[in-house]
Design a protein around this motif. Structure first.
Motif, PDB file in Angstrom:
ATOM      1  N   VAL A 116      51.794  40.280  27.460  1.00 49.81           N
ATOM      2  CA  VAL A 116      51.483  41.610  28.283  1.00 49.81           C
ATOM      3  C   VAL A 116      51.631  40.993  29.596  1.00 49.81           C
ATOM      4  N   PHE A 117      52.387  41.893  30.330  1.00 43.71           N
ATOM      5  CA  PHE A 117      52.593  41.891  31.852  1.00 43.71           C
ATOM      6  C   PHE A 117      51.661  42.656  32.680  1.00 43.71           C
ATOM      7  N   LEU A 118      50.900  42.275  33.580  1.00 41.50           N
ATOM      8  CA  LEU A 118      50.133  43.156  34.579  1.00 41.50           C
ATOM      9  C   LEU A 118      50.694  43.070  36.053  1.00 41.50           C
ATOM     10  N   ASN A 119      50.978  44.250  36.440  1.00 45.57           N
ATOM     11  CA  ASN A 119      51.437  44.449  37.863  1.00 45.57           C
ATOM     12  C   ASN A 119      50.337  45.183  38.573  1.00 45.57           C
ATOM     13  N   LYS A 120      49.221  44.564  39.323  1.00 45.07           N
ATOM     14  CA  LYS A 120      48.169  44.992  39.860  1.00 45.07           C
ATOM     15  C   LYS A 120      48.445  46.232  40.897  1.00 45.07           C
ATOM     16  N   SER A 121      49.520  45.722  41.766  1.00 45.60           N
ATOM     17  CA  SER A 121      50.003  46.646  42.968  1.00 45.60           C
ATOM     18  C   SER A 121      50.398  47.922  42.569  1.00 45.60           C
ATOM     19  N   ALA A 122      51.141  47.879  41.335  1.00 49.01           N
ATOM     20  CA  ALA A 122      51.753  49.076  40.919  1.00 49.01           C
ATOM     21  C   ALA A 122      50.675  49.726  39.926  1.00 49.01           C
ATOM     22  N   HIS A 126      50.378  48.956  36.810  1.00 46.34           N
ATOM     23  CA  HIS A 126      51.034  49.322  35.613  1.00 46.34           C
ATOM     24  C   HIS A 126      51.024  48.019  34.748  1.00 46.34           C
ATOM     25  N   LEU A 127      50.859  48.036  33.447  1.00 44.30           N
ATOM     26  CA  LEU A 127      50.884  46.982  32.391  1.00 44.30           C
ATOM     27  C   LEU A 127      52.066  47.299  31.269  1.00 44.30           C
ATOM     28  N   SER A 128      52.736  46.349  30.675  1.00 40.68           N
ATOM     29  CA  SER A 128      53.340  46.617  29.730  1.00 40.68           C
ATOM     30  C   SER A 128      53.250  45.511  28.640  1.00 40.68           C
ATOM     31  N   LEU A 129      53.756  45.931  27.380  1.00 35.50           N
ATOM     32  CA  LEU A 129      53.639  45.017  26.323  1.00 35.50           C
ATOM     33  C   LEU A 129      54.797  44.789  25.584  1.00 35.50           C
ATOM     34  N   HIS A 130      55.372  43.523  25.715  1.00 36.75           N
ATOM     35  CA  HIS A 130      56.725  43.091  25.429  1.00 36.75           C
ATOM     36  C   HIS A 130      56.472  42.280  23.987  1.00 36.75           C
ATOM     37  N   ILE A 131      57.378  43.004  22.749  1.00 36.91           N
ATOM     38  CA  ILE A 131      57.383  42.501  21.517  1.00 36.91           C
ATOM     39  C   ILE A 131      58.837  41.899  21.229  1.00 36.91           C
ATOM     40  N   VAL A 132      58.917  40.599  21.005  1.00 40.59           N
ATOM     41  CA  VAL A 132      60.224  40.014  21.004  1.00 40.59           C
ATOM     42  C   VAL A 132      60.203  38.775  19.924  1.00 40.59           C
ATOM     43  N   PRO A 133      60.978  38.850  18.930  1.00 42.32           N
ATOM     44  CA  PRO A 133      61.899  39.867  18.604  1.00 42.32           C
ATOM     45  C   PRO A 133      60.861  41.014  17.718  1.00 42.32           C
ATOM     46  N   SER A 134      61.376  42.315  17.695  1.00 38.50           N
ATOM     47  CA  SER A 134      60.768  43.247  17.219  1.00 38.50           C
ATOM     48  C   SER A 134      61.067  43.250  15.663  1.00 38.50           C
ATOM     49  N   GLN A 135      59.932  43.434  14.694  1.00 32.40           N
ATOM     50  CA  GLN A 135      60.069  43.452  13.320  1.00 32.40           C
ATOM     51  C   GLN A 135      59.661  44.764  12.741  1.00 32.40           C
ATOM     52  N   CYS A 191      52.276  51.100  30.045  1.00 26.73           N
ATOM     53  CA  CYS A 191      51.044  51.705  30.537  1.00 26.73           C
ATOM     54  C   CYS A 191      50.535  51.916  32.139  1.00 26.73           C
ATOM     55  N   ASP A 192      50.228  52.853  32.278  1.00 24.51           N
ATOM     56  CA  ASP A 192      49.791  52.987  33.825  1.00 24.51           C
ATOM     57  C   ASP A 192      48.271  53.436  34.140  1.00 24.51           C
ATOM     58  N   ASP A 235      41.231  64.233  33.551  1.00 26.40           N
ATOM     59  CA  ASP A 235      42.177  63.277  34.255  1.00 26.40           C
ATOM     60  C   ASP A 235      42.129  61.998  33.471  1.00 26.40           C
ATOM     61  N   GLN A 236      43.405  61.724  33.189  1.00 27.78           N
ATOM     62  CA  GLN A 236      43.824  60.472  32.344  1.00 27.78           C
ATOM     63  C   GLN A 236      43.704  59.340  33.024  1.00 27.78           C
ATOM     64  N   GLN A 237      43.050  58.529  33.128  1.00 29.41           N
ATOM     65  CA  GLN A 237      42.827  57.350  33.788  1.00 29.41           C
ATOM     66  C   GLN A 237      43.812  56.287  33.326  1.00 29.41           C
ATOM     67  N   VAL A 238      44.009  56.317  32.175  1.00 29.31           N
ATOM     68  CA  VAL A 238      45.160  55.302  31.643  1.00 29.31           C
ATOM     69  C   VAL A 238      46.140  56.270  30.807  1.00 29.31           C
ATOM     70  N   LYS A 239      47.271  55.735  31.303  1.00 26.62           N
ATOM     71  CA  LYS A 239      48.473  56.826  30.900  1.00 26.62           C
ATOM     72  C   LYS A 239      49.457  55.974  29.993  1.00 26.62           C
ATOM     73  N   GLN A 240      49.878  56.431  28.862  1.00 29.76           N
ATOM     74  CA  GLN A 240      50.979  56.054  28.303  1.00 29.76           C
ATOM     75  C   GLN A 240      52.288  57.040  28.108  1.00 29.76           C
ATOM     76  N   ASN A 241      52.968  57.107  28.984  1.00 27.49           N
ATOM     77  CA  ASN A 241      53.668  58.242  29.309  1.00 27.49           C
ATOM     78  C   ASN A 241      54.843  58.378  28.151  1.00 27.49           C
ATOM     79  N   SER A 242      55.191  57.525  27.469  1.00 26.77           N
ATOM     80  CA  SER A 242      56.335  57.689  26.114  1.00 26.77           C
ATOM     81  C   SER A 242      55.300  57.664  24.856  1.00 26.77           C
ATOM     82  N   PRO A 243      55.251  58.805  24.229  1.00 20.73           N
ATOM     83  CA  PRO A 243      54.579  59.165  23.074  1.00 20.73           C
ATOM     84  C   PRO A 243      55.265  58.380  22.005  1.00 20.73           C
ATOM     85  N   SER A 244      56.490  58.140  22.072  1.00 19.53           N
ATOM     86  CA  SER A 244      57.261  57.388  21.087  1.00 19.53           C
ATOM     87  C   SER A 244      58.317  56.554  21.313  1.00 19.53           C
TER      88      SER A 244
END
Lengths: 114, 112
Positions: free
Chosen positions: A64-70, A72-81, A23-24, A1-10
């Motif tokens: 990094v943004f965290l949405n506890k109710s969902a 879900h967290l996400s990492l934003h990189i701006v601007p990407s290099q 990341c969920d 059971d994957q407790q931490v999921k990164q659904n996009s491999p690439s």
């Protein structure tokens, strides 16, 4: 059971644009989340973290943004290099007796194209 | 600069050989960990240790053992290497509260 999921491999992004890595998680006991970055033939290095009592943490180009109710967290990189091209691992951490347990996602490979 | 040092970056061993992977940290961390990383499978925990002489099985301990005789050193042992143990092996250490979780540079092991 994957407790931490990164659904996009690439993920592929143009230089200068925003990279969003997702990341969920399923375990409500996680009270801290970490992002690590890994280049080929090197060990992962710490990038940024967020406590579960916060919804945002920023460090330079990385947010990094965290949405506890969902759960879900996400990492934003701006601007990407191009140097951001690496595998990014998300991890949740929780108390385990007198220690802490870290649960890792499978990683997302980011390619930033010039 | 704090460090986790793995003794070899690249290693080639023959099937059936006994293999020792060494890891040393200079941060006085109580906790030490061994992972393997394979494409598409992420970081899988093999063994960990919260104290000297103490060891606990991780998620994939089969075919491996560990030794922690000193606080700063955590050794991973492949009793009889097999080709499916070809992988990138990563050592890490941390404080008991999880702070300072630091990885070594990894050992790329190839078993032929």
């Amino acid at each position: 059971d994957q407790q931490v999921k990164q659904n996009s491999p690439s993920l592929s992004v143009q230089e200068g644009r925003i990279s969003i890595l997702n990341c969920d998680y399923t375990n409500s006991m996680f009270d801290y989340f970490l992002w690590y970055k890994k280049y080929p033939a090197e060990g992962p290095t710490f990038l940024i973290s967020i406590s579960s009592i916060k919804d945002k943490n920023e460090d330079g180009r990385f947010t990094v943004f965290l949405n506890k109710s969902a759960k879900h967290l996400s990492l934003h990189i701006v601007p990407s290099q191009p140097g951001d091209s690496a595998v990014y691992f998300c991890a949740g951490t929780m108390h385990a007796g007198n220690n802490r347990k870290l649960i890792w996602g499978l990683g997302t490979s980011l390619a930033v194209n010039p | 600069d704090v460090k986790v040092t793995q003794s070899s970056r690249y290693l080639v061993k023959r099937t059936g050989e006994k293999v020792f992977l060494e890891c040393v940290q200079d941060m006085d961390h109580e906790n030490m960990f061994w992972y393997r990383q394979d494409p598409g499978l992420g970081l899988r925990l093999i063994y960990f240790s919260y104290d000297v002489k103490m060891k606990e099985k991780g998620d994939i301990p089969e075919g491996y053992s560990v030794s922690r005789e000193k606080k700063e050193r955590f050794s991973l042992i492949l009793e009889s290497a097999s080709t499916n143990q070809t992988s990138m092996y990563l050592c890490a250490s941390s404080l008991p509260d999880g702070k300072g979780y630091t990885f070594g540079s990894g050992t790329r092991l190839t078993v032929v």
